[in-house]
Scaffold this active site. Sequence first.
Site, mmCIF file in Angstrom:
data_model
loop_
_atom_site.group_PDB
_atom_site.id
_atom_site.type_symbol
_atom_site.label_atom_id
_atom_site.label_comp_id
_atom_site.label_asym_id
_atom_site.label_seq_id
_atom_site.Cartn_x
_atom_site.Cartn_y
_atom_site.Cartn_z
ATOM 1 N N ARG A 99 0.850 -1.195 0.000
ATOM 2 C CA ARG A 99 0.000 0.000 0.000
ATOM 3 C C ARG A 99 0.884 1.242 0.000
ATOM 4 N NH1 ARG A 99 -3.823 -0.176 4.920
ATOM 5 N NH2 ARG A 99 -4.536 -1.979 3.703
ATOM 6 N N HIS A 144 1.566 -2.285 5.582
ATOM 7 C CA HIS A 144 1.377 -2.593 4.164
ATOM 8 C C HIS A 144 2.405 -1.864 3.290
ATOM 9 C CE1 HIS A 144 -2.432 -4.902 3.946
ATOM 10 N NE2 HIS A 144 -2.731 -4.253 5.072
ATOM 11 N N ASP A 151 -3.881 -8.406 2.958
ATOM 12 C CA ASP A 151 -5.253 -8.564 3.439
ATOM 13 C C ASP A 151 -5.912 -9.581 2.535
ATOM 14 O OD1 ASP A 151 -4.895 -6.581 5.349
ATOM 15 O OD2 ASP A 151 -5.660 -4.998 4.047
ATOM 16 N N GLU A 209 -7.795 -7.763 13.332
ATOM 17 C CA GLU A 209 -8.326 -7.931 11.977
ATOM 18 C C GLU A 209 -8.085 -9.361 11.504
ATOM 19 O OE1 GLU A 209 -7.409 -3.327 10.470
ATOM 20 O OE2 GLU A 209 -6.178 -4.998 9.741
ATOM 21 N N HIS A 212 -5.706 -9.737 8.144
ATOM 22 C CA HIS A 212 -4.427 -9.023 8.045
ATOM 23 C C HIS A 212 -3.268 -9.888 8.535
ATOM 24 C CE1 HIS A 212 -2.031 -5.149 8.606
ATOM 25 N NE2 HIS A 212 -1.320 -6.018 9.300
#
Length: 230
Positions: A99, A144, A151, A209, A212
């Site tokens: 990301r 990320h 994810d 999460e 993740h």
Amino acid sequence: MKRCNATLIPRFAVLFCLLFAGMALAQERPEGFVTLNDFLPDAVYDVKYYTGDNFVGSRVDGYRAPKVLVTIEAATALKAVQADLAPFGLSLEFFDGYRPQTAVDHFVRWAEDLDDTRTKAVHYPDVDKRNLFRDGYIAARSSHSRGSTVDLTIVDKATGRALDMGTPFDFFGLESWPDHPSFPARVRAHRALLRAVMVKHGFQPIETEWWHFTLKDEPYPETYFDFPVR
């Protein structure tokens, strides 16, 4: 990233240089990253931040193609995960990988805009948007951006449907905690399967999460990249 040369810049800029020494600012993809869509073509890809189907409600800055990029080390480990699932008619489905910091900055701007609550009903129905920073749902940096975090979920290849994990991806709430006890045994078993197969191949989960995971031995543990996904 090259070290800053204090002899070539004004003294007042040295501090700025040191503050950003851990962030790669080049806009080209460095060596050591692969496009997972090509490396693992039998997996499923639903790159949420390239679409409007995400908590921001629009395409996120830095996503110029519906691709998942990761380090070669993470990609190799994910290939082993996929091989473990295949005999059972299952496949990995990826929502996100690397990301860009640009995207993280977009998240921060969105979180600061308290008037934009278009996605509240789906992604954070029980959380006040003003508390997203306080509660850790939004942060100024993300693992990320180091390139070895993904994810993902698991899909039944026969039906094309994802296994029921109890909540959608990027649901901000306690229900997304992997060990949340309120779900039936079937949902908890699906989460346990995802966790077990990822941990087996060197990934570390987080407690908040279910989707993740970060490669434990990630090759860039201190570097936050900012090249676009394309």
